[in-house]
Design an enzyme around this catalytic site. Structure first.
Site, mmCIF file in Angstrom:
data_model
loop_
_atom_site.group_PDB
_atom_site.id
_atom_site.type_symbol
_atom_site.label_atom_id
_atom_site.label_comp_id
_atom_site.label_asym_id
_atom_site.label_seq_id
_atom_site.Cartn_x
_atom_site.Cartn_y
_atom_site.Cartn_z
ATOM 1 N N HIS A 49 25.909 32.091 -13.890
ATOM 2 C CA HIS A 49 27.143 31.481 -13.388
ATOM 3 C C HIS A 49 27.219 30.070 -13.983
ATOM 4 O O HIS A 49 27.049 29.064 -13.273
ATOM 5 C CB HIS A 49 27.101 31.446 -11.857
ATOM 6 C CG HIS A 49 28.416 31.100 -11.207
ATOM 7 N ND1 HIS A 49 29.617 31.081 -11.891
ATOM 8 C CD2 HIS A 49 28.709 30.763 -9.919
ATOM 9 C CE1 HIS A 49 30.586 30.744 -11.048
ATOM 10 N NE2 HIS A 49 30.062 30.538 -9.854
ATOM 11 N N GLN A 56 29.207 26.857 -12.613
ATOM 12 C CA GLN A 56 28.669 26.266 -11.386
ATOM 13 C C GLN A 56 27.665 25.159 -11.696
ATOM 14 O O GLN A 56 27.647 24.107 -11.055
ATOM 15 C CB GLN A 56 27.998 27.356 -10.535
ATOM 16 C CG GLN A 56 27.373 26.830 -9.260
ATOM 17 C CD GLN A 56 28.408 26.259 -8.305
ATOM 18 O OE1 GLN A 56 29.392 26.914 -8.007
ATOM 19 N NE2 GLN A 56 28.203 25.034 -7.826
ATOM 20 N N ASP A 82 21.145 28.980 -2.238
ATOM 21 C CA ASP A 82 22.367 29.783 -2.354
ATOM 22 C C ASP A 82 22.214 30.902 -1.337
ATOM 23 O O ASP A 82 21.152 31.045 -0.716
ATOM 24 C CB ASP A 82 22.459 30.322 -3.809
ATOM 25 C CG ASP A 82 23.687 31.203 -4.052
ATOM 26 O OD1 ASP A 82 24.648 31.144 -3.264
ATOM 27 O OD2 ASP A 82 23.683 31.967 -5.046
ATOM 28 N N ARG A 142 35.230 37.370 -14.159
ATOM 29 C CA ARG A 142 34.161 37.475 -13.156
ATOM 30 C C ARG A 142 33.812 38.948 -13.061
ATOM 31 O O ARG A 142 34.664 39.773 -12.706
ATOM 32 C CB ARG A 142 34.632 36.917 -11.814
ATOM 33 C CG ARG A 142 33.632 37.097 -10.702
ATOM 34 C CD ARG A 142 33.939 36.257 -9.474
ATOM 35 N NE ARG A 142 33.504 34.883 -9.649
ATOM 36 C CZ ARG A 142 33.232 34.027 -8.657
ATOM 37 N NH1 ARG A 142 33.348 34.423 -7.401
ATOM 38 N NH2 ARG A 142 32.847 32.790 -8.899
ATOM 39 N N CYS A 184 26.073 26.112 -3.959
ATOM 40 C CA CYS A 184 27.297 26.444 -4.698
ATOM 41 C C CYS A 184 28.431 26.905 -3.788
ATOM 42 O O CYS A 184 29.595 26.866 -4.190
ATOM 43 C CB CYS A 184 26.997 27.509 -5.742
ATOM 44 S SG CYS A 184 26.456 29.086 -5.059
ATOM 45 N N ARG A 208 33.859 21.585 -9.326
ATOM 46 C CA ARG A 208 34.137 22.844 -10.035
ATOM 47 C C ARG A 208 35.438 22.703 -10.812
ATOM 48 O O ARG A 208 35.606 23.245 -11.893
ATOM 49 C CB ARG A 208 34.281 24.025 -9.050
ATOM 50 C CG ARG A 208 33.038 24.356 -8.208
ATOM 51 C CD ARG A 208 31.867 24.762 -9.044
ATOM 52 N NE ARG A 208 32.186 25.797 -10.008
ATOM 53 C CZ ARG A 208 32.436 27.083 -9.729
ATOM 54 N NH1 ARG A 208 32.342 27.528 -8.502
ATOM 55 N NH2 ARG A 208 32.727 27.946 -10.687
ATOM 56 N N SER A 224 23.814 38.123 -2.494
ATOM 57 C CA SER A 224 24.899 37.921 -3.450
ATOM 58 C C SER A 224 25.911 39.059 -3.361
ATOM 59 O O SER A 224 25.608 40.139 -2.823
ATOM 60 C CB SER A 224 24.328 37.850 -4.867
ATOM 61 O OG SER A 224 23.736 36.593 -5.092
#
Ligand code: CP
Ligand code: NVA
Length: 336
Positions: A136, A139, A249, A109, A291, A318, A253
Site C-alpha cells: 500500500h 499510505q 494496523d 485497489r 493508517c 493521504r 485486513s
C-alpha cells in the site's frame, strides 16, 4: 505489453530513495500551496481522466484521489466492483487494454498484487497502486510526511506551515519505528521503504503472522547497504525498545473477515497501550501512527485519542501525498 517508459507506481521497491524523497517534497509543497497559500493548480489535467478502479472499500484513498484530480482540473472516474468487469467477467489483460485506451491514468485497489502488475503490464497509461494484498505505497508516503512534519522544523503558529523549508531527507533518517501487528501490506510497504531511506525498523508480529520472506530478504539487503537498524521479533516489548514511533494496523485486513476469531486469539498481547510502550522502553515522547480504519483491539482509546497520536494528520496527508503521486505520473510524467 505496454510501451516502455510509461511510469507506474506499484511499490517503493521499484523507486530509488531520491525518487521517494522527491514525492515527499512535492507533497509538502502542494500542502503549502493549496492549504496555506490557496493557490490554484492551473488545471494541468483539464480534459484528462483518471480511472479509479476499486474492488475493495475505501474512505481515505478514494476521497484523496478524487479531490486531487479535481484540484488538478481532471476528471476522476470511479469504477467500483459492481460497476465494471474488473477480472470478474473479463480478464484483467482485456480490461487494462480497453480502459487504458480511453483514459490518461489508472488508479486501482485490488485483491492479489499480481492483478495490479497485470494491469500495469498491459496499460498504455500510468497505473497507481491504491492497495493490494502485498503493498500500500501511497499510505507510507503519508506516514513519512507526517513524521517529517513532527520531527522537522516547527511552525511558530498553527497557520505558518514551514515543513517545505527543510528537505525530508534531513529529518527522517535516524528515526526508529516499531511495527507491532500483522505481517501485512502496510508492513511490507514500510519494509521496502524505511531501510532504503535510513529509517530504523523494529518489527514484532505474532508467530505465524510474519511478513513475506522475500520482502524480508529485500529489506535486509537495503538495511545492509544503508547501514540501518532492522530487527524482527515476535515479542512486542523487544520491538518497542528505543522506538520514536509505534505503528500498528488492523489485525484483520479486507478479505480476512472469516479469520477474525482466530486472529483475535493469536494477537493477544499485541494491543498498543501506554503500559505496553512503557514496559517495552519506548522513547518518552514516542508517537503513534495507524493508517486507519482502526479497531479498538489493536490500540486502546487512551493512545489513539492522545496527543501522541498523529493519526488524523496522517489521514489528511493521504491527500497531499496522493496529489504528489498523480502530479508525478500524469503531469510531470516522471519521479524526478
Ligand atoms: N488508509 C486507507 O487506505 O484507508 P481507506 O481504506 O479508507 O482508503
Ligand atoms: N491492511 C489493511 C489496510 C487498510 C487501509 C487492509 O488491507 O485491509
Amino acid at each position: 505489453p505496454a510501451p516502455q517508459g510509461v511510469p507506474h507506481y506499484l511499490t517503493h521497491a521499484d523507486l530509488s530513495a531520491k525518487e521517494i524523497y522527491n514525492l515527499l517534497a512535492s507533497a509538502i509543497q502542494h500542502k503549502h500551496n493549496v492549504k496555506y497559500l490557496n493557490k490554484s493548480s492551473g488545471a494541468p489535467l483539464a480534459g484528462k481522466t483518471l480511472a479509479v478502479m476499486f474492488s475493495k472499500r475505501s474512505t481515505r484513498t478514494r476521497v484523496a484521489t478524487e479531490s486531487s484530480v479535481t484540484y488538478l482540473g481532471g476528471h476522476p472516474m470511479f469504477l467500483g466492483s459492481q460497476d465494471i468487469q474488473l477480472g470478474v467477467n473479463e480478464s484483467l489483460l482485456d480490461t487494462s487494454k480497453v480502459v487504458s485506451s480511453m483514459v490518461d491514468g489508472i488508479m486501482a485497489r485490488v485483491g492479489s498484487h499480481s492483478d495490479i502488475e497485470t494491469l500495469a503490464k498491459y496499460s498504455t497509461v500510468p497505473v497507481i497502486n491504491a492497495l493490494s494484498d502485498k503493498y500500500h505505497p501511497t499510505q507510507i508516503l503519508a506516514d513519512l510526511m507526517t513524521l517529517h512534519e513532527t520531527y522537522g522544523p516547527q511552525p511558530s503558529s498553527p497557520s505558518s506551515y514551514v515543513a517545505h523549508q527543510t528537505h525530508p531527507s534531513k529529518t527522517l533518517p535516524g528515526l526508529r519505528v516499531a511495527w507491532i501487528g500483522d505481517g501485512n501490506n502496510i508492513l511490507h510497504s514500510m519494509m521496502v521503504t524505511f531501510p532504503k531511506l535510513g529509517i530504523g525498523l523494529n518489527v514484532a508480529t505474532p508467530k505465524g503472522y510474519g511478513p513475506n520472506e522475500e520482502i524480508i530478504r529485500h529489506a535486509q539487503s537495503e538495511a545492509k547497504s544503508t547501514q540501518t537498524h532492522l530487527m524482527f521479533s515476535s515479542d512486542p516489548r523487544e520491538a518497542i525498545k528505543d522506538a520514536d514511533v509505534i505503528v500498528t494496523d488492523t489485525w484483520i485486513s479486507m478479505g480476512q473477515e472469516e479469520e477474525k476469531a482466530q486472529r483475535i486469539k493469536d494477537f493477544a498481547g499485541f494491543q498498543i497501550t501506554s503500559q505496553l510502550a512503557k514496559e517495552g522502553g519506548a522513547k518518552s515522547d514516542w508517537k503513534f501512527l495507524h493508517c486507519l480504519p482502526r479497531k479498538q483491539e489493536e490500540v486502546s482509546d487512551e493512545v489513539f485519542y492522545s496527543p501522541r497520536s498523529l493519526v488524523f494528520q496522517e489521514a489528511e496527508n493521504r491527500k497531499w501525498t496522493i496529489l504528489a503521486v498523480i502530479d508525478a505520473l500524469m503531469v510531470k510524467k516522471s519521479f524526478d
